[in-house]
Design a protein around this motif. Sequence first.
Motif, PDB file in Angstrom:
ATOM      1  N   LYS A 196     -20.135  40.278 -22.142  1.00  0.00           N
ATOM      2  CA  LYS A 196     -21.319  41.101 -22.470  1.00  0.00           C
ATOM      3  C   LYS A 196     -22.054  41.533 -21.195  1.00  0.00           C
ATOM      4  O   LYS A 196     -22.751  42.534 -21.173  1.00  0.00           O
ATOM      5  CB  LYS A 196     -22.295  40.320 -23.366  1.00  0.00           C
ATOM      6  CG  LYS A 196     -21.672  39.655 -24.566  1.00  0.00           C
ATOM      7  CD  LYS A 196     -21.940  40.410 -25.856  1.00  0.00           C
ATOM      8  CE  LYS A 196     -21.297  39.836 -27.086  1.00  0.00           C
ATOM      9  NZ  LYS A 196     -19.909  39.431 -27.059  1.00  0.00           N
ATOM     10  N   ASP A 197     -21.902  40.755 -20.142  1.00  0.00           N
ATOM     11  CA  ASP A 197     -22.573  41.085 -18.873  1.00  0.00           C
ATOM     12  C   ASP A 197     -21.696  41.909 -17.953  1.00  0.00           C
ATOM     13  O   ASP A 197     -22.017  42.098 -16.782  1.00  0.00           O
ATOM     14  CB  ASP A 197     -22.914  39.780 -18.118  1.00  0.00           C
ATOM     15  CG  ASP A 197     -24.134  39.133 -18.700  1.00  0.00           C
ATOM     16  OD1 ASP A 197     -24.951  39.871 -19.281  1.00  0.00           O
ATOM     17  OD2 ASP A 197     -24.250  37.894 -18.595  1.00  0.00           O
ATOM     18  N   LYS A 223     -19.705  52.827 -22.151  1.00  0.00           N
ATOM     19  CA  LYS A 223     -20.426  51.869 -23.001  1.00  0.00           C
ATOM     20  C   LYS A 223     -19.597  51.651 -24.245  1.00  0.00           C
ATOM     21  O   LYS A 223     -19.258  52.598 -24.950  1.00  0.00           O
ATOM     22  CB  LYS A 223     -21.819  52.397 -23.325  1.00  0.00           C
ATOM     23  CG  LYS A 223     -22.659  52.533 -22.056  1.00  0.00           C
ATOM     24  CD  LYS A 223     -23.958  53.264 -22.272  1.00  0.00           C
ATOM     25  CE  LYS A 223     -24.569  53.688 -20.954  1.00  0.00           C
ATOM     26  NZ  LYS A 223     -24.169  55.036 -20.511  1.00  0.00           N
ATOM     27  N   LYS A 226     -18.517  35.215 -24.124  1.00  0.00           N
ATOM     28  CA  LYS A 226     -19.936  35.461 -23.841  1.00  0.00           C
ATOM     29  C   LYS A 226     -20.111  36.276 -22.548  1.00  0.00           C
ATOM     30  O   LYS A 226     -20.894  37.216 -22.488  1.00  0.00           O
ATOM     31  CB  LYS A 226     -20.636  34.103 -23.715  1.00  0.00           C
ATOM     32  CG  LYS A 226     -22.072  34.175 -24.083  1.00  0.00           C
ATOM     33  CD  LYS A 226     -22.673  32.808 -24.362  1.00  0.00           C
ATOM     34  CE  LYS A 226     -24.145  32.872 -23.978  1.00  0.00           C
ATOM     35  NZ  LYS A 226     -24.504  32.000 -22.909  1.00  0.00           N
ATOM     36  N   LYS A 283     -13.574  40.541 -26.310  1.00  0.00           N
ATOM     37  CA  LYS A 283     -14.959  40.847 -26.696  1.00  0.00           C
ATOM     38  C   LYS A 283     -15.747  39.665 -27.258  1.00  0.00           C
ATOM     39  O   LYS A 283     -16.968  39.674 -27.232  1.00  0.00           O
ATOM     40  CB  LYS A 283     -15.010  42.044 -27.647  1.00  0.00           C
ATOM     41  CG  LYS A 283     -14.437  41.820 -29.017  1.00  0.00           C
ATOM     42  CD  LYS A 283     -14.645  43.080 -29.840  1.00  0.00           C
ATOM     43  CE  LYS A 283     -14.007  42.836 -31.193  1.00  0.00           C
ATOM     44  NZ  LYS A 283     -13.198  43.911 -31.659  1.00  0.00           N
ATOM     45  N   ASP A 324     -20.178  50.362 -27.083  1.00  0.00           N
ATOM     46  CA  ASP A 324     -20.712  50.616 -28.419  1.00  0.00           C
ATOM     47  C   ASP A 324     -20.851  52.104 -28.682  1.00  0.00           C
ATOM     48  O   ASP A 324     -21.397  52.510 -29.690  1.00  0.00           O
ATOM     49  CB  ASP A 324     -22.056  49.900 -28.595  1.00  0.00           C
ATOM     50  CG  ASP A 324     -22.975  50.117 -27.417  1.00  0.00           C
ATOM     51  OD1 ASP A 324     -24.147  49.805 -27.494  1.00  0.00           O
ATOM     52  OD2 ASP A 324     -22.476  50.622 -26.375  1.00  0.00           O
TER      53      ASP A 324
END
Length: 648
Positions: free
Chosen positions: A555-556, A645, A552, A549, A647
Amino acid sequence: MASSKKKYQQSDLKYQLKTFEKIPVTIWEESNDASIHIAQSIALAIRQKQQDGEQLVLGLATGSSPIKVYDELVRIHKEEGLSFQNVVTFNLDEYFPMEPTSPQSYVYFMNEYLFNHVDIKRENIHIPDGTINMDDWEEYCNSYEKKIDAYGGLDIQLLGIGRTGHIGFNEPGSWINSTTRLVKLDALTRRDAAADFGGLENVPYRAITMGIGSIMKARTIYLMAWGQHKASILRKAVEGKITSSIPATFLQNHPNTKVFVDKGAAESLSRIRTPWRVGICNWTDDLICKAVIWLSRKVKKPILKLTDEDYSENGLSDLIIEYASSYDINIQIFNRLQHTITGWPGGKPDADDSSRPERAKPAKKRVIIFSPHPDDDVISMGGTFLRLVRQGHEVHVVYQTSGNIAVHDHDAMRYIEFIKELIDKQEIPCEEINKSYERAKKFLRNKKFDQPDSPEVRIIKGLIRRSEARAGARFCGLPDEQIHFLDMPFYETGTSRKKPISKKDVDLVAGMIEKIQPHQVYAAGDLADPHGTHRVCLDAIFAAFNQLKSKKWIKDCWLWLYRGAWHEWPTHEIEMAVPLSPQELMKKRRAIFMHQSQKDHPPFPGKDEREFWQRAEDRNRKTAAIYRDLGLAEYEAIEAFARWKFDK
Ligand code: F6R
């Protein structure tokens, strides 16, 4: 003011629930946590009896449902010093006839999962004897019953529930006052046991089981149900009329039964399926969508034709009050569903993507399709796979496990003989290989039906599945360097019982994601399958994402979940619906056909008699029919995905 309203709603819900659920049910996010809770309640009861200088009489079940409870009891024994010296156990049942040494016997099961790992006194263990003489069964069963009574009856009884509604092996037709006896197994129960016995023909027709009357005498009963395949029978058991055709309904008359379910098994309960009929709802967008789809299907009208009357006559007047008119709700939900449909699963280049499931950029994406077994990729998302390749994305397929236990012995033998004859014919001087294949051949010739494969045979079976997976992925257009095999170690036991997931499993998955740095990952999202390989493979992917996680690029990376061979996402949960034309569906079928060892009669057919390609097509056609009936465009078939997702 607000809090008293909340209180009122809660007690109202409790009251309303009781009019549906006749036994107290608790729904757990994960079967694991529920099992730990049950084990801890049992441990507490054991300790309390110890303090009083008494014995605890425990009724035990076998099958997949109590496994995690036993794991936790063993942990509590080992790590917290819980002693089983004061525990007396009675198992519910045993197949008949059955040798205690057979791996399918419940004696073997109990030793393996519990008794061999705790300090229980052997003389305190009671399991119906599958070796008794046929003429003696009545006398034997009466004595089993009397023994339970002599110990003062069962303090706690653990139960699973069969898909016929059986508890113990009390199949439909069993009466409330039945006692321990010899019974015939239902055809569905035998089919469900077929995988454990290496085929239906090996499953016994009979069993000895405690009766409903024996179970009902227990002071406390814990009934467990995990996974979606239990949802429909669980609803009948808990909400239905008491009837001997569903023996578990008798538990509604028991004063102290508690039912523990996970989200999958709870799916059909009224409070989950149609909560608006049970109490006052907190109307989220997802719940509105679920309600509108339900209404449309119930009144058999497309969404855009639903009227205010349809809403109010079916318990959904709340929605009309909130939105003022059915028209607004209809449009909102219709658009939401319309926006799930895309022929561009990797995103449509140069298009406005504000209401599309995937991003337009980058136009050419790196994609990983994780496949738990070597055929899930084409079975569950073959059409989407073909489209992604055709639309120019860099697609990698990653087979997570070897799938070696699901290859018939005769198929392995065919390959062994092929290689052996090739070596002989070409006079290839490879002594060691020769010897190894001779050994494998000998092993298979003498193998008993319930014997795990030797490591050599497992390798051969794994290679058979590899070659089929390669053929399937190549058929979908992949070059060899984009086809990967992880052979995750948790799977490599040679039996259907797998090892727990380890760091090595997660590292393998994380290593692959890191190497490819994908924009899209597809994975089997069988969240409701608590013990299966799919669930472990998914857990490894979640853990790998967690491990990565801080990077960088992650995140995509979007994670899309497809469902395994048996179920589809509930329609309101679908976030991407990829239509398939008749030709694409046919091509998908041909990709599935590449998995020859799984055709006609796979060793692990699951609880469905259709072949994998038939299940896949029926499921994809059904999703298309649902979309059509809701008033959306009519397609031949649809593959469906939900986005995970992190989050959330
Ligand atoms: C096992 C037993 C059965 C099982 C039931 C559910 O001792 O009596 O009633 O509890 O068939 O089996 P699983 O848990 O494997 O789904």
